[in-house]
Design a protein around this motif. Structure first.
Motif, PDB file in Angstrom:
ATOM      1  N   THR A  65       0.723  -1.192   0.027  1.00 47.56           N
ATOM      2  CA  THR A  65       0.007   0.150   0.052  1.00 47.56           C
ATOM      3  C   THR A  65       0.540   1.199   0.048  1.00 47.56           C
ATOM      4  OG1 THR A  65      -0.228   0.104   2.427  1.00 47.56           O
ATOM      5  CG2 THR A  65      -1.971  -1.005   1.228  1.00 47.56           C
ATOM      6  N   GLN A  66       1.994   1.230   0.486  1.00 49.80           N
ATOM      7  CA  GLN A  66       2.843   2.545   0.712  1.00 49.80           C
ATOM      8  C   GLN A  66       2.740   3.487  -0.710  1.00 49.80           C
ATOM      9  OE1 GLN A  66       7.234   1.885   0.798  1.00 49.80           O
ATOM     10  NE2 GLN A  66       7.415   3.750   2.038  1.00 49.80           N
ATOM     11  N   ARG A  67       2.944   2.710  -1.690  1.00 42.88           N
ATOM     12  CA  ARG A  67       2.903   3.742  -3.134  1.00 42.88           C
ATOM     13  C   ARG A  67       1.512   4.095  -3.539  1.00 42.88           C
ATOM     14  NH1 ARG A  67       8.060   2.898  -5.405  1.00 42.88           N
ATOM     15  NH2 ARG A  67       9.614   3.104  -3.592  1.00 42.88           N
ATOM     16  N   LEU A  68       0.690   3.280  -3.079  1.00 49.47           N
ATOM     17  CA  LEU A  68      -0.701   3.679  -3.360  1.00 49.47           C
ATOM     18  C   LEU A  68      -1.356   4.963  -2.490  1.00 49.47           C
ATOM     19  CD1 LEU A  68      -2.524   0.304  -3.482  1.00 49.47           C
ATOM     20  CD2 LEU A  68      -1.856   1.836  -5.665  1.00 49.47           C
ATOM     21  N   ALA A 176       0.453  -1.488  11.289  1.00 52.99           N
ATOM     22  CA  ALA A 176      -0.221  -0.379  10.347  1.00 52.99           C
ATOM     23  C   ALA A 176      -1.552  -0.283  10.168  1.00 52.99           C
ATOM     24  CB  ALA A 176       0.658  -0.722   8.952  1.00 52.99           C
ATOM     25  N   PRO A 177      -2.237   0.630   9.639  1.00 55.75           N
ATOM     26  CA  PRO A 177      -3.651   0.635   9.304  1.00 55.75           C
ATOM     27  C   PRO A 177      -4.102  -0.472   8.513  1.00 55.75           C
ATOM     28  CG  PRO A 177      -2.711   2.811   9.289  1.00 55.75           C
ATOM     29  CD  PRO A 177      -1.811   2.060   9.437  1.00 55.75           C
ATOM     30  N   ASP A 178      -5.026  -1.284   8.580  1.00 58.11           N
ATOM     31  CA  ASP A 178      -5.489  -2.265   7.559  1.00 58.11           C
ATOM     32  C   ASP A 178      -6.316  -1.425   6.163  1.00 58.11           C
ATOM     33  OD1 ASP A 178      -7.019  -4.252   5.869  1.00 58.11           O
ATOM     34  OD2 ASP A 178      -7.183  -5.328   7.709  1.00 58.11           O
ATOM     35  N   PRO A 179      -5.492  -1.539   5.206  1.00 66.02           N
ATOM     36  CA  PRO A 179      -5.711  -0.782   3.830  1.00 66.02           C
ATOM     37  C   PRO A 179      -7.169  -1.170   3.482  1.00 66.02           C
ATOM     38  CG  PRO A 179      -3.921  -2.296   3.510  1.00 66.02           C
ATOM     39  CD  PRO A 179      -4.199  -2.417   5.057  1.00 66.02           C
ATOM     40  N   ARG A 180      -7.669  -2.186   3.852  1.00 63.48           N
ATOM     41  CA  ARG A 180      -9.078  -2.634   3.479  1.00 63.48           C
ATOM     42  C   ARG A 180     -10.106  -2.137   4.055  1.00 63.48           C
ATOM     43  NH1 ARG A 180      -7.335  -8.834   4.451  1.00 63.48           N
ATOM     44  NH2 ARG A 180      -6.776  -7.793   6.314  1.00 63.48           N
ATOM     45  N   LEU A 181      -9.644  -1.320   5.115  1.00 65.59           N
ATOM     46  CA  LEU A 181     -10.670  -0.838   6.024  1.00 65.59           C
ATOM     47  C   LEU A 181     -10.822   0.841   5.489  1.00 65.59           C
ATOM     48  CD1 LEU A 181     -10.267  -2.400   9.413  1.00 65.59           C
ATOM     49  CD2 LEU A 181     -12.081  -2.822   7.908  1.00 65.59           C
ATOM     50  N   ASP A 182      -9.822   1.545   4.983  1.00 55.88           N
ATOM     51  CA  ASP A 182      -9.857   2.871   4.640  1.00 55.88           C
ATOM     52  C   ASP A 182      -9.906   3.044   3.258  1.00 55.88           C
ATOM     53  OD1 ASP A 182      -7.417   2.192   3.567  1.00 55.88           O
ATOM     54  OD2 ASP A 182      -6.450   3.294   5.254  1.00 55.88           O
ATOM     55  N   LEU A 185      -7.587  -0.538  -0.223  1.00 61.34           N
ATOM     56  CA  LEU A 185      -7.402  -1.727  -1.114  1.00 61.34           C
ATOM     57  C   LEU A 185      -8.941  -2.191  -0.911  1.00 61.34           C
ATOM     58  CD1 LEU A 185      -4.230  -3.426  -0.236  1.00 61.34           C
ATOM     59  CD2 LEU A 185      -4.604  -2.412  -2.511  1.00 61.34           C
ATOM     60  N   PRO A 186      -9.452  -3.100  -1.827  1.00 59.66           N
ATOM     61  CA  PRO A 186     -10.550  -3.716  -1.834  1.00 59.66           C
ATOM     62  C   PRO A 186     -10.654  -4.632  -0.620  1.00 59.66           C
ATOM     63  CG  PRO A 186     -10.036  -3.999  -4.109  1.00 59.66           C
ATOM     64  CD  PRO A 186      -8.586  -3.497  -3.316  1.00 59.66           C
ATOM     65  N   ARG A 187     -12.053  -4.735   0.053  1.00 61.58           N
ATOM     66  CA  ARG A 187     -12.211  -5.556   1.214  1.00 61.58           C
ATOM     67  C   ARG A 187     -11.910  -6.857   1.071  1.00 61.58           C
ATOM     68  NH1 ARG A 187     -14.744  -2.695   5.591  1.00 61.58           N
ATOM     69  NH2 ARG A 187     -15.352  -4.661   6.820  1.00 61.58           N
ATOM     70  N   ASP A 188     -11.843  -7.380  -0.183  1.00 60.49           N
ATOM     71  CA  ASP A 188     -11.708  -8.969  -0.458  1.00 60.49           C
ATOM     72  C   ASP A 188     -10.257  -9.424  -0.911  1.00 60.49           C
ATOM     73  OD1 ASP A 188     -11.841  -7.696  -3.017  1.00 60.49           O
ATOM     74  OD2 ASP A 188     -13.095  -8.886  -4.004  1.00 60.49           O
ATOM     75  N   PRO A 191      -7.052 -12.549   1.466  1.00 54.54           N
ATOM     76  CA  PRO A 191      -7.944 -13.468   2.537  1.00 54.54           C
ATOM     77  C   PRO A 191      -6.883 -14.295   3.371  1.00 54.54           C
ATOM     78  CG  PRO A 191      -7.932 -14.471   0.310  1.00 54.54           C
ATOM     79  CD  PRO A 191      -7.102 -13.030   0.225  1.00 54.54           C
ATOM     80  N   HIS A 192      -5.563 -14.212   2.992  1.00 53.08           N
ATOM     81  CA  HIS A 192      -4.926 -15.048   4.173  1.00 53.08           C
ATOM     82  C   HIS A 192      -4.364 -14.091   5.356  1.00 53.08           C
ATOM     83  CE1 HIS A 192      -2.198 -12.360   1.685  1.00 53.08           C
ATOM     84  NE2 HIS A 192      -1.228 -12.629   2.590  1.00 53.08           N
ATOM     85  N   VAL A 193      -4.964 -12.807   5.331  1.00 57.57           N
ATOM     86  CA  VAL A 193      -4.800 -11.870   6.494  1.00 57.57           C
ATOM     87  C   VAL A 193      -6.287 -11.604   6.990  1.00 57.57           C
ATOM     88  CG1 VAL A 193      -3.967  -9.725   7.324  1.00 57.57           C
ATOM     89  CG2 VAL A 193      -2.591 -11.021   5.499  1.00 57.57           C
ATOM     90  N   PRO A 194      -6.717 -12.205   8.054  1.00 59.97           N
ATOM     91  CA  PRO A 194      -8.007 -11.953   8.337  1.00 59.97           C
ATOM     92  C   PRO A 194      -8.254 -10.572   8.530  1.00 59.97           C
ATOM     93  CG  PRO A 194      -7.042 -13.918   9.895  1.00 59.97           C
ATOM     94  CD  PRO A 194      -5.877 -13.045   9.008  1.00 59.97           C
ATOM     95  N   LEU A 195      -9.665 -10.133   8.299  1.00 59.72           N
ATOM     96  CA  LEU A 195      -9.950  -8.758   8.344  1.00 59.72           C
ATOM     97  C   LEU A 195     -11.027  -8.620   9.511  1.00 59.72           C
ATOM     98  CD1 LEU A 195     -10.417  -6.033   6.730  1.00 59.72           C
ATOM     99  CD2 LEU A 195     -12.566  -6.991   5.789  1.00 59.72           C
ATOM    100  N   LEU A 196     -10.299  -7.590  10.448  1.00 58.53           N
ATOM    101  CA  LEU A 196     -10.907  -7.460  11.766  1.00 58.53           C
ATOM    102  C   LEU A 196     -11.501  -5.979  11.834  1.00 58.53           C
ATOM    103  CD1 LEU A 196      -8.315  -9.538  14.170  1.00 58.53           C
ATOM    104  CD2 LEU A 196     -10.553 -10.316  13.255  1.00 58.53           C
ATOM    105  N   ALA A 197     -12.515  -5.926  11.571  1.00 64.05           N
ATOM    106  CA  ALA A 197     -13.147  -4.289  11.396  1.00 64.05           C
ATOM    107  C   ALA A 197     -13.365  -3.751  12.818  1.00 64.05           C
ATOM    108  CB  ALA A 197     -14.286  -4.406  10.690  1.00 64.05           C
TER     109      ALA A 197
END
Length: 197
Positions: A65-68, A176-182, A185-188, A191-197
């Motif tokens: 995510t750094q460059r995004l 670091a912040p989960d990039p799928r929550l902000d 990156l897309p939330r899906d 999948p090998h890293v559990p998404l904990l909202a």
């Protein structure tokens, strides 16, 4: 510094990875070049939009995510800086790999980014690209080439770097912040890293 043993909670909305830094201090014996339907292409003045697209296609599954998160101006300065070299692999009419070498420190090179898109995983394209990276890096007057990987990366990444001649020298925990929550990156993805909202 003494660090206590045990389990520690990762704050909500964050992700934690084990980061392993690796180095080589002399040119390695290269593994044989595989044969495949791809071609190296050096990108002298990368367009930020092209770079972001390729970076996302190579790295989203591994939570790159750094460059995004960079502004276009900051990204342009970074990828067009003196001493930075960017190479891709062309395959089936498209760019499907990202290699970024940074020679900005005297006698040292960082392998900043290395990866292939899902189309090329398992095709030996990674070994082909790594052999190029090692030849290019050690053609310079280096005393050290280094890279880091983390537990979010492909499960074979660490072993791949070690087979290529890198040796681990440091381990860290990155939170670091989960990039799928902000929305970075897309939330899906990943999948090998559990998404904990």
């Amino acid at each position: 510094m003494s660090v206590p043993d045990g389990y520690f909670d990762v704050p909500p909305g964050k992700v934690a990875a084990v980061v392993t830094s690796l180095e080589m201090l002399a040119p390695p014996v290269l593994r044989p070049d595989p044969i495949g339907d791809w071609a190296l292409r050096r990108v002298a003045q990368p367009d930020p939009a092209w770079y972001r697209d390729l970076y996302a296609r190579v790295g989203s599954e591994w939570l790159w995510t750094q460059r995004l998160r960079m502004s276009e101006a900051e990204l342009s300065r970074t990828i067009r800086a003196e001493g930075v070299e960017i190479t891709t692999l062309e395959h089936a009419g498209g760019d499907e790999a990202l290699l970024e070498l940074d020679f900005s420190k005297k006698n040292e090179c960082e392998l900043v980014l290395f990866g292939v898109t899902s189309k090329l995983i398992g095709t030996s394209a990674g070994r082909y690209l790594m052999n190029h990276a090692l030849r290019r890096a050690w053609a310079q007057p280096l005393t050290r080439l280094w890279v880091h990987t983390c537990s979010f990366d492909h499960p074979r990444a660490l072993a791949f770097y070690q087979r290529s001649g890198f040796r681990p020298y440091r381990r860290q925990i990155e939170i670091a912040p989960d990039p799928r929550l902000d929305g970075t990156l897309p939330r899906d993805v990943a999948p090998h890293v559990p998404l904990l909202a």
